[in-house]
Design an enzyme around this catalytic site. Structure first.
Site, PDB file in Angstrom:
ATOM      1  N   HIS A 226       0.843  -1.189   0.000  1.00  0.00           N
ATOM      2  CA  HIS A 226       0.000   0.000   0.000  1.00  0.00           C
ATOM      3  C   HIS A 226       0.881   1.242   0.000  1.00  0.00           C
ATOM      4  CE1 HIS A 226       0.732  -1.160   4.171  1.00  0.00           C
ATOM      5  NE2 HIS A 226       0.655   0.126   4.479  1.00  0.00           N
ATOM      6  N   MET A 227       0.421   2.256  -0.688  1.00  0.00           N
ATOM      7  CA  MET A 227       1.141   3.519  -0.802  1.00  0.00           C
ATOM      8  C   MET A 227       0.526   4.517   0.177  1.00  0.00           C
ATOM      9  SD  MET A 227       1.468   5.975  -4.171  1.00  0.00           S
ATOM     10  CE  MET A 227       2.216   4.681  -5.125  1.00  0.00           C
TER      11      MET A 227
END
Length: 170
Positions: free
Chosen positions: A123-124
């Protein structure tokens, strides 16, 4: 000596008291349903989605993740990589409109040794930043001040996201 005052974060109690399901909170978010995460999802793409971080570093801290449970950039499809970046660019624009930050931190922590809280689902992070937003609270009390309830922030970001044409489902 100044009076000690409590720092209220009422949205945390429900999550803290909820039974642990043992599943990845980023998985199974393709369709709307009654999971606790649903109210924090601000946008859905075809292969990835945007969710407000339940434990933010700052107000408006967003996570962008593929629906598929995958842990490395190299394991993403070209379409997943492209949509993650498109959603990140869109998130930056929406957060500029909603929160008027001075800057952003954008990044990925790949693996537990790199600091990933959820090491096996990539996840960013997109974190709005303001001059002077880091103060004594995190340093002295390991506490972050978030000035608005998460559901309200999610609502504002979702509304702005939907108001500006993008071409993905929301």
């Amino acid at each position: 000596m100044p009076e000690k005052r409590p720092l209220w974060a009422p949205w945390r109690t429900e999550f803290i008291r909820a039974p642990r399901r043992g599943e990845c909170f980023l998985c199974a978010n393709e369709m709307p349903h009654s999971r606790p995460e649903e109210s924090l999802i601000v946008a859905r793409g075809t292969v990835a989605f945007v969710i407000l971080n339940r434990y933010p570093y700052n107000s408006g801290h967003l996570l962008i993740a593929p629906y598929r449970h995958v842990d490395r950039l190299a394991r993403l499809t070209a379409g997943e990589r492209a949509e993650l970046m498109e959603l990140a660019a869109r998130a930056e624009t929406v957060l500029e409109t909603v929160m008027a930050p001075d800057a952003f931190n954008v990044g990925l922590n790949l693996g537990a040794a790199a600091g990933a809280g959820v090491a096996d689902h990539l996840h960013m992070h997109i974190v709005p930043r303001w001059h002077g937003d880091t103060n004594f609270m995190p340093v002295l009390a390991d506490t972050r001040c978030v000035p608005e309830a998460l559901d309200k922030t999610a609502e504002l970001i979702r509304k702005t996201w939907n108001d500006q044409s993008y071409g993905h489902r929301s």
